[in-house]
Design a protein around this motif. Structure first.
Motif, PDB file in Angstrom:
ATOM      1  N   PRO A 168       0.814  -1.227   0.000  1.00 34.58           N
ATOM      2  CA  PRO A 168       0.000   0.000   0.000  1.00 34.58           C
ATOM      3  C   PRO A 168       0.846   1.274   0.000  1.00 34.58           C
ATOM      4  CG  PRO A 168      -0.882  -1.579   1.583  1.00 34.58           C
ATOM      5  CD  PRO A 168       0.446  -2.106   1.133  1.00 34.58           C
ATOM      6  N   SER A 198       1.125   0.808  12.114  1.00 34.85           N
ATOM      7  CA  SER A 198       0.842   0.193  10.811  1.00 34.85           C
ATOM      8  C   SER A 198       1.290   1.137   9.708  1.00 34.85           C
ATOM      9  CB  SER A 198      -0.654  -0.109  10.674  1.00 34.85           C
ATOM     10  OG  SER A 198      -1.413   1.082  10.659  1.00 34.85           O
ATOM     11  N   GLN A 211      -4.373   6.333   8.119  1.00 32.26           N
ATOM     12  CA  GLN A 211      -3.616   5.101   7.907  1.00 32.26           C
ATOM     13  C   GLN A 211      -4.155   4.397   6.669  1.00 32.26           C
ATOM     14  OE1 GLN A 211      -4.164   2.982  11.611  1.00 32.26           O
ATOM     15  NE2 GLN A 211      -2.343   3.902  12.533  1.00 32.26           N
ATOM     16  N   GLY A 212      -3.273   3.708   5.962  1.00 36.23           N
ATOM     17  CA  GLY A 212      -3.692   3.015   4.751  1.00 36.23           C
ATOM     18  C   GLY A 212      -3.591   3.906   3.535  1.00 36.23           C
ATOM     19  N   GLU A 245      -5.200   5.847   1.138  1.00 34.50           N
ATOM     20  CA  GLU A 245      -6.415   6.544   0.741  1.00 34.50           C
ATOM     21  C   GLU A 245      -6.344   6.940  -0.732  1.00 34.50           C
ATOM     22  OE1 GLU A 245      -7.497   9.885   3.122  1.00 34.50           O
ATOM     23  OE2 GLU A 245      -8.218   8.642   4.765  1.00 34.50           O
TER      24      GLU A 245
END
Length: 286
Positions: free
Chosen positions: A38, A78, A95-96, A98
């Motif tokens: 990611p 994370s 987080q992650g 987007e």
């Protein structure tokens, strides 16, 4: 000097980024790692936005594996994790990976849009008397803003200052009934109407009448074209000059070609009308 848009953060420059940089502009901390898929999707999006915003924020990339002390200090659990920092304090985070649209929405909460910077630059130029130089910036701002009405009003004002009444008219005529209630719109329309009235001079009307009786008279066309150009009716003037050159590329020993080139140059660099007629002239001549 252009501001740096993207840097790699280490312990050596971390304090400078967090204290000095975040006091001057928004800092976006991107915690990532080589093994993180990611992160590889998110990184190019953030870098693209950093280039687009041209120094309005600093993208500070932190390799979580190599900079474990910094990562631990932020309590990162994370990856990817992205933090927005102003004046040394986090003001937003996610987080992650987007999507770009979501990140743009976050940026809009903390930064002016890129086109707002163009408007400010244009205003600075105009205040220094460089109104012609401000015009291409305002055209670009209008395009980038998806042709927002308020930006169009600023552009129309610049066009009127340059006596480009027809261009301003083209821009303003699409206003909705609600937009026509805007005081700035009303003021611009008043100026525009006065300018359009002045552009229809007795000399122009007389030349038009003569040309109607003698439509193939190139001398009349050229004289009328010059009058139209002086009255800010550039497109009509260029169309007349093009019609002369379509029949004789070297009319008046090249004077017609030079006149048309001068008219195109007078419109200014980056002007769409100039670009269009420059292409037409080039196609005709070569």
């Amino acid at each position: 000097m252009n501001a740096v848009n993207v840097i790699d953060v280490t312990e050596a420059n971390f304090q400078q980024v967090m204290v000095e940089e975040s006091a001057q502009r928004l800092v976006i901390l991107d915690f990532w790692a080589e093994w993180c898929a990611p992160c590889k999707a998110l990184g190019p999006i953030l870098e693209k936005l950093a280039q687009e915003y041209a120094g309005q924020f600093l993208l500070a990339k932190i390799n979580a594996d190599e900079q474990q002390a910094i990562t631990a200090q932020f309590g990162i659990r994370s990856l990817p994790t992205v933090a927005f920092v102003k004046n040394g304090q986090p003001v937003d985070a996610f987080q992650g990976a987007e999507p770009e649209s979501a990140i743009r929405e976050r940026l809009q909460q903390h930064l002016p849009a890129p086109w707002e910077g163009l408007i400010e630059d244009a205003r600075q130029l105009a205040s220094n008397g460089q109104v012609a130089e401000a015009l291409p910036l305002l055209r670009e701002a209008y395009t980038q803003s998806d042709e927002q009405f308020e930006v169009g009003l600023i552009l129309a004002d610049c066009l009127l200052q340059l006596k480009r009444a027809n261009d301003a008219n083209e821009l303003l005529k699409g206003a909705t009934l609600e937009q026509q209630l805007n005081p700035q719109y009303k003021e611009l329309m008043s100026r525009l109407e006065l300018m359009l009235d002045a552009a229809d001079s007795p000399e122009i009307r007389e030349l038009q009448a003569q040309l109607a009786e003698d439509p193939d008279n190139a001398d009349l066309k050229m004289e009328l074209a010059v009058q139209l150009q002086q009255a800010d009716r550039a497109e009509e003037a260029l169309e007349l000059m093009l019609s002369i050159l379509q029949k004789d590329k070297n009319y008046a020993d090249g004077a017609a070609r030079k006149t048309m080139l001068d008219m195109i140059s007078g419109l200014g660099k980056g002007d769409p009308l100039a670009a269009r007629y420059q292409r037409k002239l080039f196609t005709l001549l070569y």
